[in-house]
Design a protein around this motif. Sequence first.
Motif, PDB file in Angstrom:
ATOM      1  N   GLU A   1       0.863  -1.168   0.000  1.00  0.00           N
ATOM      2  CA  GLU A   1       0.000   0.000   0.000  1.00  0.00           C
ATOM      3  C   GLU A   1       0.903   1.223   0.000  1.00  0.00           C
ATOM      4  OE1 GLU A   1      -2.852   0.017   3.126  1.00  0.00           O
ATOM      5  OE2 GLU A   1      -3.250  -2.121   2.968  1.00  0.00           O
ATOM      6  N   ILE A   2       0.541   2.212  -0.781  1.00  0.00           N
ATOM      7  CA  ILE A   2       1.362   3.419  -0.831  1.00  0.00           C
ATOM      8  C   ILE A   2       0.495   4.649  -0.634  1.00  0.00           C
ATOM      9  CG2 ILE A   2       3.172   2.444  -2.323  1.00  0.00           C
ATOM     10  CD1 ILE A   2       1.717   4.005  -4.637  1.00  0.00           C
ATOM     11  N   ILE A   3       1.105   5.701  -0.166  1.00  0.00           N
ATOM     12  CA  ILE A   3       0.503   7.023  -0.094  1.00  0.00           C
ATOM     13  C   ILE A   3       1.449   7.955  -0.848  1.00  0.00           C
ATOM     14  CG2 ILE A   3      -0.151   8.946   1.412  1.00  0.00           C
ATOM     15  CD1 ILE A   3      -2.057   6.665   1.780  1.00  0.00           C
ATOM     16  N   PHE A   4       0.921   8.681  -1.811  1.00  0.00           N
ATOM     17  CA  PHE A   4       1.771   9.606  -2.560  1.00  0.00           C
ATOM     18  C   PHE A   4       1.068  10.963  -2.661  1.00  0.00           C
ATOM     19  CE2 PHE A   4      -0.810   7.279  -5.593  1.00  0.00           C
ATOM     20  CZ  PHE A   4      -1.243   8.243  -6.495  1.00  0.00           C
ATOM     21  N   PRO A   5       1.831  12.021  -2.907  1.00  0.00           N
ATOM     22  CA  PRO A   5       1.235  13.354  -2.914  1.00  0.00           C
ATOM     23  C   PRO A   5       0.374  13.612  -4.141  1.00  0.00           C
ATOM     24  CG  PRO A   5       3.567  13.485  -3.440  1.00  0.00           C
ATOM     25  CD  PRO A   5       3.297  12.062  -3.069  1.00  0.00           C
ATOM     26  N   GLY A   6      -0.807  14.164  -3.908  1.00  0.00           N
ATOM     27  CA  GLY A   6      -1.688  14.590  -4.997  1.00  0.00           C
ATOM     28  C   GLY A   6      -1.935  16.081  -4.903  1.00  0.00           C
TER      29      GLY A   6
ATOM     30  N   GLY B   1      -3.757  16.873  -1.532  1.00  0.00           N
ATOM     31  CA  GLY B   1      -3.342  16.104  -0.356  1.00  0.00           C
ATOM     32  C   GLY B   1      -2.917  14.705  -0.755  1.00  0.00           C
ATOM     33  N   ARG B   2      -2.942  13.820   0.226  1.00  0.00           N
ATOM     34  CA  ARG B   2      -2.453  12.468  -0.014  1.00  0.00           C
ATOM     35  C   ARG B   2      -3.418  11.649  -0.869  1.00  0.00           C
ATOM     36  NH1 ARG B   2      -2.103  13.135   5.445  1.00  0.00           N
ATOM     37  NH2 ARG B   2      -3.755  11.605   5.761  1.00  0.00           N
ATOM     38  N   LEU B   3      -2.833  10.779  -1.701  1.00  0.00           N
ATOM     39  CA  LEU B   3      -3.611   9.823  -2.483  1.00  0.00           C
ATOM     40  C   LEU B   3      -3.174   8.418  -2.096  1.00  0.00           C
ATOM     41  CD1 LEU B   3      -3.537  11.535  -6.007  1.00  0.00           C
ATOM     42  CD2 LEU B   3      -5.501  11.378  -4.457  1.00  0.00           C
ATOM     43  N   GLU B   4      -4.149   7.534  -1.990  1.00  0.00           N
ATOM     44  CA  GLU B   4      -3.897   6.154  -1.573  1.00  0.00           C
ATOM     45  C   GLU B   4      -3.835   5.256  -2.797  1.00  0.00           C
ATOM     46  OE1 GLU B   4      -6.247   2.720   1.051  1.00  0.00           O
ATOM     47  OE2 GLU B   4      -7.340   4.439   0.242  1.00  0.00           O
ATOM     48  N   GLY B   5      -2.842   4.383  -2.848  1.00  0.00           N
ATOM     49  CA  GLY B   5      -2.729   3.495  -3.994  1.00  0.00           C
ATOM     50  C   GLY B   5      -2.177   2.134  -3.636  1.00  0.00           C
ATOM     51  N   ARG B   6      -2.093   1.295  -4.653  1.00  0.00           N
ATOM     52  CA  ARG B   6      -1.442  -0.010  -4.561  1.00  0.00           C
ATOM     53  C   ARG B   6      -0.434  -0.069  -5.702  1.00  0.00           C
ATOM     54  NH1 ARG B   6      -4.118   0.436  -0.803  1.00  0.00           N
ATOM     55  NH2 ARG B   6      -5.583  -0.965   0.226  1.00  0.00           N
TER      56      ARG B   6
ATOM     57  N   ARG C   1      -8.788   6.349   1.523  1.00  0.00           N
ATOM     58  CA  ARG C   1      -7.928   7.204   2.335  1.00  0.00           C
ATOM     59  C   ARG C   1      -7.344   8.374   1.546  1.00  0.00           C
ATOM     60  NH1 ARG C   1      -3.751   3.043   4.032  1.00  0.00           N
ATOM     61  NH2 ARG C   1      -2.740   4.776   5.097  1.00  0.00           N
ATOM     62  N   SER C   2      -7.817   8.568   0.323  1.00  0.00           N
ATOM     63  CA  SER C   2      -7.349   9.705  -0.484  1.00  0.00           C
ATOM     64  C   SER C   2      -8.044  10.985  -0.027  1.00  0.00           C
ATOM     65  CB  SER C   2      -7.620   9.470  -1.973  1.00  0.00           C
ATOM     66  OG  SER C   2      -6.805   8.430  -2.481  1.00  0.00           O
ATOM     67  N   GLN C   3      -7.270  12.028   0.145  1.00  0.00           N
ATOM     68  CA  GLN C   3      -7.805  13.300   0.639  1.00  0.00           C
ATOM     69  C   GLN C   3      -8.465  14.097  -0.477  1.00  0.00           C
ATOM     70  OE1 GLN C   3      -4.123  14.752   2.496  1.00  0.00           O
ATOM     71  NE2 GLN C   3      -5.068  14.453   4.495  1.00  0.00           N
ATOM     72  N   GLY C   4      -9.277  15.073  -0.076  1.00  0.00           N
ATOM     73  CA  GLY C   4      -9.981  15.915  -1.030  1.00  0.00           C
ATOM     74  C   GLY C   4     -11.413  15.451  -1.227  1.00  0.00           C
TER      75      GLY C   4
END
Length: 219
Positions: free
Chosen positions: A3-8, A11-16, A71-74
């Motif tokens: 699982e990864i969190i990267f900047p969007g 705010g943060r974006l949740e991915g695989r 868990r992605s923000q916005g």
Amino acid sequence: MPEIIFPGPEGRLEGRYHPQKNIKDAPIAIILHPHPQFGGTMNNKVVYNLHYKFYNMGFNVLRFNFRGVGRSQGEYDQGIGELSDAASALDYLQSMNPNAKHCWVAGFSFGAWIGMQLLMRRPEISGFISASPPANMYDFSFLAPCPSSGLIINGSSDRVAPPADTEELVNKLHEQKGITITHEILEGADHFFKREEHMDLMLDTVEEYVRRRLTETSR
């Protein structure tokens, strides 16, 4: 698969993210999910299966949740912000794979619309998969000209995005020179490829198309 969190952009974006183990210059692909306001997430069955299909073909693959999903923000932004999210996801994937020779985008339904817009902005995208593109709901006229060859695949029994609208979109794209739009209509399949045999056929069609494109020098 980590699982990864990267900047969007919001705010943060949740991915695989699913990288190949011992391939330094593996091709890359991002997979885009259906409409956030109608239950679309990166764990949608079509998106999940496309993710693993690309991984099994040797790609480093990223799927992620658009803003406001999981868990992605916005919050949902009518497709404008979601396009920016997709661009950020591609930036992240490219930063992890600077030597990738091929870059693909695959989208399902709303994600297909976003993917085609991303295609217009990013010349490094060498191929696309659009599964059940909602040509009846969204304007695809920005594809003038369409910059890359790709596969559009839909079911003959799609009641969400009627096949006639998809056919009209494909006919417009066919008129453009220098690219090849491959169109496959799966007999009896619905918008979501719900029946197992339709899902399997869709995935097999995608694999056959992508493998052929990776071995060809032409579009």
